[in-house]
Design a protein around this motif. Structure first.
Motif: not given
Length: 143
Positions: A61, A86, A88, A92-97, A100
């Motif tokens: 994270q 899609k 991203e 945004n990806l760092q907050q969500r997943l 990945k």
């Protein structure tokens, strides 16, 4: 006299490594992870063989990128269906997943094909401090 290539058959033992990704750059840490997974640090390295090295990444994270990449870097995914692309942004990806991001970076540095897919299974990435692999007694690596 015929020249014959000697192949070393060294018994492979599983090594587990623990890396804390806190405040590290994505690309710098991904190259180290890929080298450990492939076994390039070992004497018995051969490009066509898989090692038994496993890498555990914690604090995914809190990984960093340099410059304006947090706003500009894009990640793409496609299901294969028409119109399903899609896009991203990194932040945004760092907050969500967050796992990945590291997985995509390392996967791109591994060989393509069955060997790369087999090696990639030895990577475990976790967003926080906790991981379920304490029984394997991983070796802590400072980068």
């Amino acid at each position: 006299m015929i020249n014959k290539t000697q192949i070393l058959h060294i018994e492979k033992t599983q090594q587990w490594y623990l890396i804390d990704a806190k405040n590290h750059r994505v690309g710098r840490i991904a190259t180290e992870i890929a080298n450990i997974l492939r076994g390039k640090r070992q004497v018995s390295f051969h490009p066509s063989q898989s090692t038994a090295n496993h890498v555990i990444i914690i604090n995914a994270q809190e990984i960093k990128v340099s410059g304006n990449k947090s706003e500009q870097k894009l990640y793409y995914k496609h299901s294969g269906r028409p119109g399903s692309l899609k896009i991203e942004r990194f932040e945004n990806l760092q907050q969500r997943l967050p796992h990945k991001i590291i997985e995509n970076a390392v996967k791109g540095m591994l060989p393509k094909g069955p060997l790369g897919r087999q090696i990639f299974k030895n990577l475990k990435v976790y967003a926080g401090e906790q991981h379920p692999h304490t029984a394997q007694q991983p070796i802590n690596i400072e980068l």
